[in-house]
Design a protein around this motif. Structure first.
Motif, mmCIF file in Angstrom:
data_model
loop_
_atom_site.group_PDB
_atom_site.id
_atom_site.type_symbol
_atom_site.label_atom_id
_atom_site.label_comp_id
_atom_site.label_asym_id
_atom_site.label_seq_id
_atom_site.Cartn_x
_atom_site.Cartn_y
_atom_site.Cartn_z
ATOM 1 N N GLU A 55 0.837 -1.200 0.000
ATOM 2 C CA GLU A 55 0.000 0.000 0.000
ATOM 3 C C GLU A 55 0.871 1.249 0.000
ATOM 4 O OE1 GLU A 55 -3.565 1.983 2.778
ATOM 5 O OE2 GLU A 55 -2.126 0.567 3.660
ATOM 6 N N THR A 85 -2.197 -0.404 -4.543
ATOM 7 C CA THR A 85 -3.234 0.232 -3.732
ATOM 8 C C THR A 85 -2.688 1.568 -3.246
ATOM 9 O OG1 THR A 85 -4.140 -1.889 -3.002
ATOM 10 C CG2 THR A 85 -4.646 0.047 -1.652
ATOM 11 N N VAL A 89 0.397 5.278 0.900
ATOM 12 C CA VAL A 89 -0.500 6.237 1.552
ATOM 13 C C VAL A 89 0.062 7.633 1.352
ATOM 14 C CG1 VAL A 89 -1.607 6.930 3.708
ATOM 15 C CG2 VAL A 89 -1.149 4.512 3.274
ATOM 16 N N ARG A 115 -1.766 10.670 -6.482
ATOM 17 C CA ARG A 115 -2.381 9.341 -6.606
ATOM 18 C C ARG A 115 -2.547 8.971 -8.080
ATOM 19 N NH1 ARG A 115 -7.521 6.923 -6.911
ATOM 20 N NH2 ARG A 115 -7.609 4.939 -5.752
ATOM 21 N N SER A 138 -3.836 5.203 -1.444
ATOM 22 C CA SER A 138 -4.906 5.876 -0.719
ATOM 23 C C SER A 138 -4.445 7.237 -0.221
ATOM 24 C CB SER A 138 -5.382 5.022 0.460
ATOM 25 O OG SER A 138 -4.315 4.801 1.373
#
Length: 334
Positions: A94, A120, A96, A109, A122
C-alpha cells in the motif's frame, strides 16, 4: 497529466511562493494545471535528488523492509515515484499519501497509478496517519516551511515509523534542521546513510556551525538538450548543473542491520580545487576533518574526488594530521 504548452507565468508565480514560504506551510497549487507545471519542472529536480540519495543508501546495503509506504507532504508524488522506480511496486502492499493540499494528494495518486496501476494508493486523513509500524515514511523538502510546533509534531509521527527516508534542499539552514531531526530520532532509530557513525552528529558542535552536511546530485543530460529546460533555467535564474541536497536514511533499532562503515568516510559538499591539490571536508568516524590531498600523493584518488562521479563514500588508507596520503573509493558496503 501532461503539459502541452508551458505557462511560464505559472512557473514564475509558483517559484515566488516557494521562496516566500519560510516558516509557514505552503499550499501553492490552485489547479491541476499548477500541479502539472510543478511536476514537470520543480518536482523533476527534486526527483533527481531522490535518485542520488537512494543510490547512496543502496551503496551501503539499505533495502525497504516495510510493506506500507507513507509519503508525508507528498506534493505531486515525486518521492514515492522515485522510490517505486528504484525498488519496484512489488515491494509494497500500500502507498498512503498525505499533504496539506488535497488537490496535490489526488494528483499524486493519479500519477502513481498511471505508472503502477496494480498498486493500492490511498489518501490519508491526519488522524489516520499512525501508527507507522511496518511503514516506510518518506519526507521531502518541508522543513523550511514548518513552524517549531509543526516540526515537533512531524518528529513525533516519524519516530513511530519502521523506516525513514528524508530528503531536503542542500542549503545550510535545511541541512541543519535535518540534523536536528536526526538527533531527535536517534533514540528509536539507527542511522544508515549518509552517516558513517551512530554517534551524535559532530556537525552540531559549536566549532562546526559554519559547515553543513550536503551533497550534489547529477543532472541528467535531458536537462541540457531540452529547450523547455533551457528556458526554465533562464527565467527562473536556476543553474541546472547545481543540485545540492541533504538526506537522512534511518531504520528502527529493532530492524537496523547497521552497515559496516568502520574506517569509511563521507566527502561533504564539493572538494575545493587548487593547482596540484584539493581540499576535502570529510565526515569520519572520529568526527569532521578538513584535509588536503596532494595530486602527487595519490593521483588516481585525486582524479576521482575531483570528478566526484562515484558517490561520496571513501576509505582513507593513510592520513597525516590535515592530510590524506592515499585512499580508495568504496563502491559497495556488504
Amino acid at each position: 497529466m501532461n503539459i502541452e504548452t508551458v505557462d511560464w507565468n505559472t512557473l514564475e508565480r509558483l517559484r515566488g511562493e516557494f521562496l516566500a514560504a519560510k516558516g509557514k506551510t505552503g499550499v501553492y497549487w490552485n489547479s491541476p494545471s499548477d500541479l502539472a507545471h510543478y511536476h514537470r519542472f520543480f518536482a523533476a529536480r527534486i526527483g533527481w535528488k531522490w535518485d542520488a540519495a537512494l543510490a547512496q543508501a543502496r551503496q551501503v546495503g539499505w533495502q525497504t523492509r516495510s510493506r506500507r509506504l507513507l509519503d508525508w507532504g507528498c506534493g505531486s508524488g515525486i518521492a514515492s515515484l522515485r522510490l517505486l522506480e528504484t525498488f519496484g511496486p512489488e515491494a509494497f502492499d500500500e502507498v498512503v499519501l498525505w499533504d496539506h493540499s488535497t488537490m496535490a494528494c489526488e494528483f499524486a495518486r493519479a500519477e502513481i497509478l498511471e505508472s503502477h496501476p496494480d498498486l493500492t494508493v490511498s489518501i490519508a486523513n491526519p488522524s489516520s496517519l499512525g501508527p507507522l509500524d511496518d511503514t516506510l515514511c518518506l519526507v521531502s523538502h518541508v522543513l523550511n516551511e514548518l513552524s517549531l510546533d509543526a516540526r515537533a509534531e512531524l518528529t513525533q509521527l516519524v519516530n513511530g515509523a519502521n523506516q525513514v527516508f528524508w530528503v531536503e534542499p542542500g542549503s545550510h539552514l535545511s541541512s541543519r534542521l535535518l540534523a536536528e531531526q536526526r538527533e531527535a530520532l536517534l533514540a528509536q532509530h539507527a542511522p544508515i546513510a549518509p552517516c558513517v557513525s551512530a554517534q551524535a552528529c559532530p556537525m552540531r558542535d559549536e566549532a562546526n556551525m559554519r559547515h553543513w552536511c550536503h551533497f550534489f546530485a547529477k543532472t541528467p543530460v535531458e536537462a541540457f538538450t531540452d529547450g523547455d529546460w533551457a528556458r526554465f533555467a533562464q527565467i527562473m535564474e536556476i543553474d541546472l548543473r547545481s543540485l545540492p541536497y541533504s538526506f537522512l536514511c534511518m531504520d528502527a533499532q529493532s530492524l537496523a542491520s547497521a552497515p559496516q562503515l568502520a574506517g569509511k568516510s563521507r566527502v561533504l559538499g564539493r572538494p575545493r580545487q587548487h593547482k596540484g591539490y584539493s581540499k576535502v571536508f570529510s565526515c569520519d568516524s572520529n568526527g569532521l576533518n578538513d584535509y588536503e590531498l596532494q595530486k602527487r600523493d595519490d593521483k588516481s584518488l585525486w582524479k576521482n574526488i575531483k570528478k566526484g562521479k562515484d558517490g561520496s563514500l571513501y576509505e582513507w588508507t593513510e592520513t597525516l594530521p590535515g592530510r590524506i596520503r592515499s585512499g580508495k573509493v568504496v563502491e559497495e558496503v556488504q
